[in-house]
Design an enzyme around this catalytic site. Structure first.
Site, PDB file in Angstrom:
ATOM      1  N   GLY A 103      -9.601 -16.980 -10.059  1.00 27.02           N
ATOM      2  CA  GLY A 103      -8.851 -16.719 -11.275  1.00 27.02           C
ATOM      3  C   GLY A 103      -9.686 -16.202 -12.428  1.00 27.02           C
ATOM      4  O   GLY A 103      -9.186 -16.096 -13.560  1.00 27.02           O
ATOM      5  N   HIS A 157      -8.131   3.294 -14.852  1.00 26.74           N
ATOM      6  CA  HIS A 157      -8.236   4.149 -13.672  1.00 26.74           C
ATOM      7  C   HIS A 157      -8.893   3.341 -12.555  1.00 26.74           C
ATOM      8  O   HIS A 157      -9.762   2.505 -12.814  1.00 26.74           O
ATOM      9  CB  HIS A 157      -9.082   5.389 -13.964  1.00 26.74           C
ATOM     10  N   ASN A 179      -9.094   1.377  -3.523  1.00 30.51           N
ATOM     11  CA  ASN A 179      -9.444   0.026  -3.973  1.00 30.51           C
ATOM     12  C   ASN A 179      -8.199  -0.860  -3.942  1.00 30.51           C
ATOM     13  O   ASN A 179      -7.618  -1.210  -4.975  1.00 30.51           O
ATOM     14  CB  ASN A 179     -10.037   0.076  -5.389  1.00 30.51           C
ATOM     15  N   TYR A 193     -12.936  11.050  -9.325  1.00 29.42           N
ATOM     16  CA  TYR A 193     -14.278  10.477  -9.348  1.00 29.42           C
ATOM     17  C   TYR A 193     -15.254  11.340  -8.547  1.00 29.42           C
ATOM     18  O   TYR A 193     -14.878  11.954  -7.552  1.00 29.42           O
ATOM     19  CB  TYR A 193     -14.270   9.071  -8.741  1.00 29.42           C
ATOM     20  N   TYR A 242      -3.664  -5.645 -10.151  1.00 23.83           N
ATOM     21  CA  TYR A 242      -2.995  -5.118 -11.331  1.00 23.83           C
ATOM     22  C   TYR A 242      -1.482  -5.059 -11.169  1.00 23.83           C
ATOM     23  O   TYR A 242      -0.733  -5.323 -12.113  1.00 23.83           O
ATOM     24  CB  TYR A 242      -3.552  -3.744 -11.690  1.00 23.83           C
ATOM     25  N   ARG A 298     -11.629 -14.812  -6.443  1.00 24.22           N
ATOM     26  CA  ARG A 298     -10.466 -15.594  -5.997  1.00 24.22           C
ATOM     27  C   ARG A 298     -10.449 -16.987  -6.632  1.00 24.22           C
ATOM     28  O   ARG A 298      -9.914 -17.923  -6.060  1.00 24.22           O
ATOM     29  CB  ARG A 298     -10.418 -15.681  -4.469  1.00 24.22           C
ATOM     30  N   LEU A 315     -13.699  -4.048 -15.059  1.00 22.75           N
ATOM     31  CA  LEU A 315     -13.352  -5.450 -14.807  1.00 22.75           C
ATOM     32  C   LEU A 315     -13.945  -5.825 -13.461  1.00 22.75           C
ATOM     33  O   LEU A 315     -13.582  -5.254 -12.434  1.00 22.75           O
ATOM     34  CB  LEU A 315     -11.840  -5.660 -14.798  1.00 22.75           C
ATOM     35  N   ARG A 338      -0.048  -8.202 -11.927  1.00 29.88           N
ATOM     36  CA  ARG A 338      -0.051  -8.461 -13.365  1.00 29.88           C
ATOM     37  C   ARG A 338       0.845  -7.476 -14.121  1.00 29.88           C
ATOM     38  O   ARG A 338       0.683  -7.259 -15.291  1.00 29.88           O
ATOM     39  CB  ARG A 338      -1.485  -8.376 -13.899  1.00 29.88           C
ATOM     40  N   TYR A 393     -24.376   4.561 -14.082  1.00 31.63           N
ATOM     41  CA  TYR A 393     -24.116   4.931 -15.462  1.00 31.63           C
ATOM     42  C   TYR A 393     -25.405   4.895 -16.265  1.00 31.63           C
ATOM     43  O   TYR A 393     -26.308   4.112 -15.979  1.00 31.63           O
ATOM     44  CB  TYR A 393     -23.064   4.002 -16.073  1.00 31.63           C
ATOM     45  N   TYR A 431      -7.758   0.737 -23.328  1.00 25.63           N
ATOM     46  CA  TYR A 431      -8.245   1.318 -22.071  1.00 25.63           C
ATOM     47  C   TYR A 431      -9.276   0.389 -21.453  1.00 25.63           C
ATOM     48  O   TYR A 431     -10.291   0.065 -22.080  1.00 25.63           O
ATOM     49  CB  TYR A 431      -8.860   2.695 -22.337  1.00 25.63           C
TER      50      TYR A 431
END
Length: 258
Positions: free
Chosen positions: A135, A162, A167, A189, A174, A133, A125, A177, A62, A121
């Site tokens: 948390g 996204h 992955n 991508y 997710y 692992r 992360l 969660r 980026y 959005y």
């Protein structure tokens, strides 16, 4: 449960999409002391460190301007998990009007709700390989969720992101969660000149919900019919009671009943 404090780097104690990455393909390495982990917002001085970490974590390069933005602009919710004064985790998100989301994500909210709603959005992360692992990813995501579920941000009805279809650790994270798969994005991508497929994942907050499907409409009207049926039965019962009462009074008045 460990306590985590928010602080600014300058007051520290003396001692266009990014692929979400929360890989767990490493041995569990416990933190020396979880009480030494703090959460704080990024500042411009973090640019070099954050750029180095993102280049290690993510397969996409980026521009420098992106790192300048996330470390200085209030437009972003850019939070770092810090251990021994080093950044070991990072979440970057932004709030935007639903009407401004890209075409491929327009189906996240119903049109009627989307006219006035905002969405969160998640751009990035990631957690350092030696501290996964533990948390840390959950702590960062919880901080964002808490930020977006305040009274002031009640207009935010969904959080989405996204990720690469390959992955699997991120997808597992997710889904655990309560994020749900919204759409498949073929060749979303461009990684080193090759097209890679992506997924959109979403979770709903502050009363938000996805657009209704035909099945949802059927369930809604079926519920209405059941409710109407129960109401009709109740009204019929009341009418029957009134008729009986009137009939009894009528017979009594004309001395038909002894």
């Amino acid at each position: 449960m460990a306590q985590f404090t928010l602080y600014n780097k300058h007051n520290a104690p003396p001692n266009n999409d990014i692929i979400t990455r929360v890989d767990c393909d490493c041995e569990h390495v416990p933190l020396c002391s979880v009480n030494d982990v703090q959460l704080r917002f990024l500042v411009p001085d973090d640019l070099t460190e954050v750029r180095t970490l993102c280049q290690e974590w993510f397969p996409i390069d980026y521009p420098l301007s992106w790192y300048e933005d996330i470390t200085s602009s209030s437009r972003f919710f850019a939070l770092a998990a810090v251990y021994n004064l080093a950044i070991i985790g990072l979440i970057v998100a932004e709030i935007k009007p639903y009407r401004n989301v890209n075409k491929e994500d327009k189906g996240i909210l119903p049109d009627s709700m989307g006219r006035t709603a905002d969405v969160g959005y998640i751009l990035s992360l990631g957690v350092h390989r030696s501290h996964r692992r533990n948390g840390i990813g959950s702590l960062l995501l919880d901080a964002l969720m808490n930020h977006l579920t305040t009274v002031e941000r009640h207009a935010v009805k969904a959080i989405f992101l996204h990720t690469l279809t390959t992955n699997q650790p991120a997808i597992f994270f997710y889904e655990k969660r309560r994020f749900t798969l919204h759409s498949f994005l073929p060749y979303y991508y461009n990684i080193r000149g090759k097209g890679k497929d992506g997924f959109t994942y979403v979770t709903y907050i502050n009363g938000g919900h996805p657009p209704w499907t035909l099945l949802d409409h059927f369930k809604h009207y079926a519920s209405k019919l059941r409710h109407t049926g129960s109401l009709c039965v109740w009204m019929a019962s009341r009418v029957q009671q009134m008729v009986r009462w009137f009939y009894h009074k009528l017979l009594t008045r004309f001395n038909v009943i002894e």
